[in-house]
Scaffold this active site. Structure first.
Site, short mmCIF file in Angstrom:
data_model
loop_
_atom_site.label_atom_id
_atom_site.label_comp_id
_atom_site.label_asym_id
_atom_site.label_seq_id
_atom_site.Cartn_x
_atom_site.Cartn_y
_atom_site.Cartn_z
N HIS A 1 14.39 -37.07 -9.92
CA HIS A 1 13.61 -37.47 -8.74
C HIS A 1 12.18 -36.97 -8.78
O HIS A 1 11.56 -36.81 -7.74
CB HIS A 1 14.33 -36.99 -7.47
CG HIS A 1 15.70 -37.57 -7.35
ND1 HIS A 1 15.95 -38.77 -6.75
CD2 HIS A 1 16.89 -37.12 -7.83
CE1 HIS A 1 17.25 -39.04 -6.84
NE2 HIS A 1 17.83 -38.04 -7.49
N GLU B 1 15.68 -18.14 -9.81
CA GLU B 1 15.39 -16.73 -10.09
C GLU B 1 14.76 -16.56 -11.48
O GLU B 1 13.83 -15.78 -11.65
CB GLU B 1 16.70 -15.93 -9.96
CG GLU B 1 16.63 -14.46 -10.31
CD GLU B 1 15.67 -13.64 -9.45
OE1 GLU B 1 15.15 -14.16 -8.45
OE2 GLU B 1 15.41 -12.47 -9.81
N TRP C 1 -3.10 -2.51 -1.71
CA TRP C 1 -2.82 -3.92 -1.96
C TRP C 1 -3.68 -4.65 -0.93
O TRP C 1 -3.39 -4.62 0.26
CB TRP C 1 -1.34 -4.22 -1.77
CG TRP C 1 -0.93 -5.58 -2.22
CD1 TRP C 1 -0.44 -5.93 -3.44
CD2 TRP C 1 -0.97 -6.79 -1.43
NE1 TRP C 1 -0.19 -7.28 -3.48
CE2 TRP C 1 -0.51 -7.85 -2.27
CE3 TRP C 1 -1.36 -7.11 -0.14
CZ2 TRP C 1 -0.40 -9.16 -1.85
CZ3 TRP C 1 -1.28 -8.43 0.29
CH2 TRP C 1 -0.80 -9.43 -0.58
N CYS D 1 0.85 -1.19 0.00
CA CYS D 1 0.00 0.00 0.00
C CYS D 1 0.88 1.25 0.00
O CYS D 1 1.94 1.27 0.60
CB CYS D 1 -0.95 0.10 1.20
SG CYS D 1 -2.08 -1.27 1.34
N GLU E 1 6.38 -14.13 -12.32
CA GLU E 1 5.94 -12.81 -11.84
C GLU E 1 5.38 -11.94 -12.94
O GLU E 1 4.32 -11.35 -12.78
CB GLU E 1 7.13 -12.05 -11.24
CG GLU E 1 7.52 -12.45 -9.87
CD GLU E 1 8.65 -11.58 -9.37
OE1 GLU E 1 9.74 -11.59 -9.95
OE2 GLU E 1 8.42 -10.86 -8.40
N LYS F 1 5.86 -4.15 -4.42
CA LYS F 1 7.32 -4.08 -4.31
C LYS F 1 7.81 -4.26 -2.88
O LYS F 1 8.89 -4.79 -2.65
CB LYS F 1 7.78 -2.74 -4.86
CG LYS F 1 9.26 -2.57 -4.93
CD LYS F 1 9.75 -2.57 -6.36
CE LYS F 1 11.23 -2.61 -6.45
NZ LYS F 1 11.70 -3.84 -7.10
N LYS G 1 11.14 -14.89 -12.07
CA LYS G 1 10.92 -13.72 -12.94
C LYS G 1 9.84 -14.02 -13.97
O LYS G 1 8.98 -13.19 -14.25
CB LYS G 1 12.21 -13.31 -13.69
CG LYS G 1 13.27 -12.64 -12.89
CD LYS G 1 13.07 -11.15 -12.67
CE LYS G 1 12.47 -10.89 -11.32
NZ LYS G 1 13.35 -10.99 -10.17
N ARG H 1 3.63 -0.01 -4.99
CA ARG H 1 3.42 -0.60 -3.66
C ARG H 1 2.07 -1.32 -3.56
O ARG H 1 1.78 -1.96 -2.55
CB ARG H 1 3.47 0.49 -2.60
CG ARG H 1 4.78 1.21 -2.54
CD ARG H 1 4.75 2.29 -1.49
NE ARG H 1 4.74 1.73 -0.15
CZ ARG H 1 5.81 1.43 0.55
NH1 ARG H 1 7.00 1.65 0.04
NH2 ARG H 1 5.71 0.92 1.75
N ASN I 1 -1.81 1.66 6.19
CA ASN I 1 -0.97 0.61 5.64
C ASN I 1 -0.59 -0.33 6.79
O ASN I 1 -0.10 0.14 7.82
CB ASN I 1 0.30 1.22 5.02
CG ASN I 1 1.18 0.17 4.38
OD1 ASN I 1 0.74 -0.95 4.13
ND2 ASN I 1 2.42 0.53 4.11
N GLY I 2 -0.82 -1.62 6.63
CA GLY I 2 -0.48 -2.58 7.68
C GLY I 2 -1.63 -3.53 7.92
O GLY I 2 -2.56 -3.61 7.10
C1 F6R Z 1 10.96 -10.56 -7.12
C2 F6R Z 1 10.96 -9.67 -5.99
C3 F6R Z 1 10.56 -10.22 -4.68
C4 F6R Z 1 11.43 -9.60 -3.56
C5 F6R Z 1 10.94 -10.07 -2.19
C6 F6R Z 1 11.83 -9.55 -1.08
O1 F6R Z 1 11.25 -9.92 -8.31
O2 F6R Z 1 11.24 -8.51 -6.11
O3 F6R Z 1 10.65 -11.59 -4.65
O4 F6R Z 1 12.75 -9.98 -3.77
O5 F6R Z 1 9.64 -9.62 -2.01
O6 F6R Z 1 11.89 -8.17 -1.09
P1 F6R Z 1 13.00 -7.39 -0.33
O7 F6R Z 1 14.30 -7.62 -1.02
O8 F6R Z 1 12.59 -5.95 -0.39
O9 F6R Z 1 13.03 -7.90 1.08
#
Ligand code: F6R
Length: 614
Positions: free
Chosen positions: A510, A487, A75, A2, A494, A609, A491, A27, A101-102
């Site tokens: 396995h 990773e 969010w 948020c 996502e 984010k 990606k 956010r 927010n929270g």
């Molecule tokens: C993926 C991504 C998330 C963050 C995760 C942790 O592209 O950005 O998986 O890596 O939410 O976020 P931080 O690094 O801010 O703790």
């Protein structure tokens, strides 16, 4: 999660609030809204499901003459994303409005007791109980400050709240309890803003104050009063922001993600920056808090993080073991925080959180603090909450990252972790001088190598055109590249919403091998490193089952030529550094596939984010 914004000053608040909300959309972006007080102190609330653009269009219909207001981009946690659940919320009299927010852990109990007292709730959110609680605590003197203090003390959990009231048409009240994301107050000329994050305030003010946990701020256009949660006045420091509009613009690029991929050579150079003296091959971390003896005494390192940051931890585990020679384990913060661990002062926890706001990482760091392990945190936001807990913060220096999918923050986390492993290796004498020199000279070449890799995007477009309609992908890697397989799969999921799994290649037999057929593209990370022979076996096993292979292999070598039809070539670097350059194909494959699928690349559905709730 948020985004929160507040404005009070002499300018047209609806425009400032919506412009700022646009910059906070990363956010959370399922719904949005503003509450405005006009020059007659009348409260107007406008909300929209979807993005800020919808809200802007709605607001254009009402020309509210307002110089004070609060806004929110949501969010969803409690209640589905719709107009009713969107913030701001209000009380029964529609005179008080809040954004939040929270998560309010005791919201149900509060709601039940307020409903018994006759309060009418309109939404399904936990947030709405804040406005009704304030209303409930208002005494005959209408002392809103007292009511807010009581509310802040009543709600449980980590929460950040802004409040406006038609009885106080020139003030925004805010409070923060725990770490549900930050709150920054920006001091302009006869105007003030308050925001969850920096991008929203950059155009307006460069002097800022961070509100800490258990603090209250009362903001008017000319001054801010700070108090603690008991209502006692406190003084706070103001700092200067050294960022400009350019750092938060897409420039010539179609998406922030693409821009941020292109930022990487520079970000990496910044991350290395003055920390390395390439003349005498020495590494320095400014004000490093632990003595050489303490570093020598470290008997265990535990790396923690979530998502992409966890993948950076997984790569770094190998570096700390092989270079620094310290037994190292990795854990997902959300699991780590619930373990019963025996830790002591010779253990080092290294947490990684680009936002510094991830709830699980913060909780994991807090939980084990009483056992006195040393703590280092890596962050792209070095004033965030994780830094308040750790003994030492390392700024990964990636620059602001707006795209929700991490790219440059991953690369800078890796670079910084590599430097840290070398720095500690020097203190522990676990690396010869010749090896240190060789490693640093390889590292010095990386920004140039990455820059060249960015020039060669045609190969990714070809792969994307061919494969964007597939529904499942498997990514396989070994050793240092196993986390990169994870990773790559993350990606892809996502930003393109394609199901993808990353596996250590040895695990394939396995179980996952059962999935392999011509409908399952298998991205095989097969650089020329010490795992090559083993990876070749895995590749042939996929081929024998008619799997569709996309190989990521080292250029100018012929080991892969006839084995795969689709090959992406990456330059040769040392085995240790290969995962850093391997991140480029992982980013571009997902970017171009998502582009072909016309996905919302910078704001993928359901994601945010900063994950500030558990
Ligand atoms: C993926 C991504 C998330 C963050 C995760 C942790 O592209 O950005 O998986 O890596 O939410 O976020 P931080 O690094 O801010 O703790």
């Amino acid at each position: 999660m948020c985004g929160i914004i507040g404005y009070v000053g002499n300018n047209y608040a609806p425009e400032i609030l919506t412009n700022s909300l646009k910059k906070l959309e990363y956010r959370g972006y399922d719904s949005t809204g503003v509450a405005l007080l006009d020059t007659n102190a009348k409260l107007t609330i406008q909300k929209s499901s979807g993005t800020v653009n919808n809200l802007k269009k709605n607001l254009e219909k009402y020309d509210v003459d307002s110089k004070i207001g609060i806004g929110h981009t949501r969010w969803a946690t409690h209640g589905e994303p719709n107009n009713i659940n969107a913030h701001p919320h209000t009380d029964c009299t529609k005179k008080i409005s809040i954004v939040h927010n929270g998560i309010i852990e005791n919201h149900q109990e509060i709601r039940n007791s307020l409903e018994k007292l006759g309060h009418k709730f309109l939404s399904q959110t936990d947030s709405e109980c804040i406005s009704h609680l304030i209303e409930n605590y208002l005494d005959n003197n209408d002392d809103i400050e007292k009511a807010i203090i009581k509310t802040a003390n009543k709600i449980k959990g980590a929460n950040v709240v802004l409040v406006i009231s038609n009885k106080h048409p020139n003030k925004i009240f805010c409070f923060r309890i725990g770490s549900a994301g930050g709150l920054i107050i920006a001091h302009g000329n006869d105007e003030m803003l308050v925001s969850s994050d920096i991008p929203a305030i950059i155009p307006y003010a460069s002097n800022i104050t961070y509100l800490s946990s258990n603090e209250i701020a009362i903001i008017s256009s000319k001054k801010v009063e700070y108090k603690n949660i008991d209502g006692i006045s406190i003084s706070k420091k103001t700092t200067t922001l050294e960022l400009n509009e350019e750092s938060i613009s897409k420039g010539e690029f179609k998406h922030f993600m693409l821009k941020e991929i292109h930022d990487q050579p520079q970000s990496m150079t910044d991350a290395i920056g003055s920390r390395v003296s390439f003349i005498d091959n020495k590494i320095k971390f400014e004000k490093f808090p632990f003595t050489d003896d303490e570093i020598k005494q470290f008997s265990k390192i535990i790396l923690i993080g979530m998502g992409t940051s966890l993948h950076a931890c997984m790569v770094a585990k190998s570096w700390f073991e092989s270079i620094t020679k310290i037994p190292t384990e990795v854990d997902n913060s959300s699991e780590f925080r619930y373990r019963d661990l025996i830790l002591n002062e010779n253990h080092l926890i290294i947490s990684i959180s680009q936002s510094g706001e991830t709830a699980d990482t913060i909780a994991a760091m807090e939980k084990f603090r009483p056992l006195n392990p040393k703590q280092i945190t890596l962050s792209n936001s070095p004033k965030a909450q994780t830094s308040q807990i750790a003994d030492y913060t390392i700024d990964i220096r990636a620059g602001i990252e707006i795209g929700v999918a991490s790219t440059k923050t991953f690369m800078c986390s890796l670079t910084t972790l590599y430097l840290l492993s070398l720095f500690m290796a020097e203190k522990r004498n676990s690396l010869t001088k010749a090896k240190m020199n060789a490693k640093l000279s390889e590292l010095a070449k990386l920004p140039g190598i990455i820059s060249n890799m960015l020039d060669n995007q045609k190969q990714y477009k070809i792969i994307a055109n061919k494969y964007y309609n597939y529904s499942n992908f498997l990514y396989l890697g070994r050793g240092l590249n196993y986390p990169l397989a994870m990773e790559g799969a993350l990606k892809l999921k996502e930003i393109s919403y394609i199901h993808a799994e990353g596996y250590p290649a040895g695990e394939m037999k396995h179980g996952p091998i059962a999935l392999i057929d011509q409908n399952m593209p298998v991205v095989i990370l097969i650089p020329k490193d010490k795992m090559l022979d083993k990876m070749l076996i895995n590749l042939n096993e996929v081929k024998a089952r008619k799997g569709t292979i996309i190989a990521i292999a080292t250029e100018n070598e012929n080991y892969i030529n006839n084995l795969a039809k689709d090959i992406i070539f990456i330059p040769k670097t040392s085995d240790d550094l290969t995962p850093i350059i391997m991140s480029i194909p992982m980013q571009f494959i997902s970017y171009y596939i998502a582009l072909n699928k016309e996905c919302n690349i910078d704001m993928p559905r359901n994601l945010a984010k900063s994950v500030t709730v558990e």
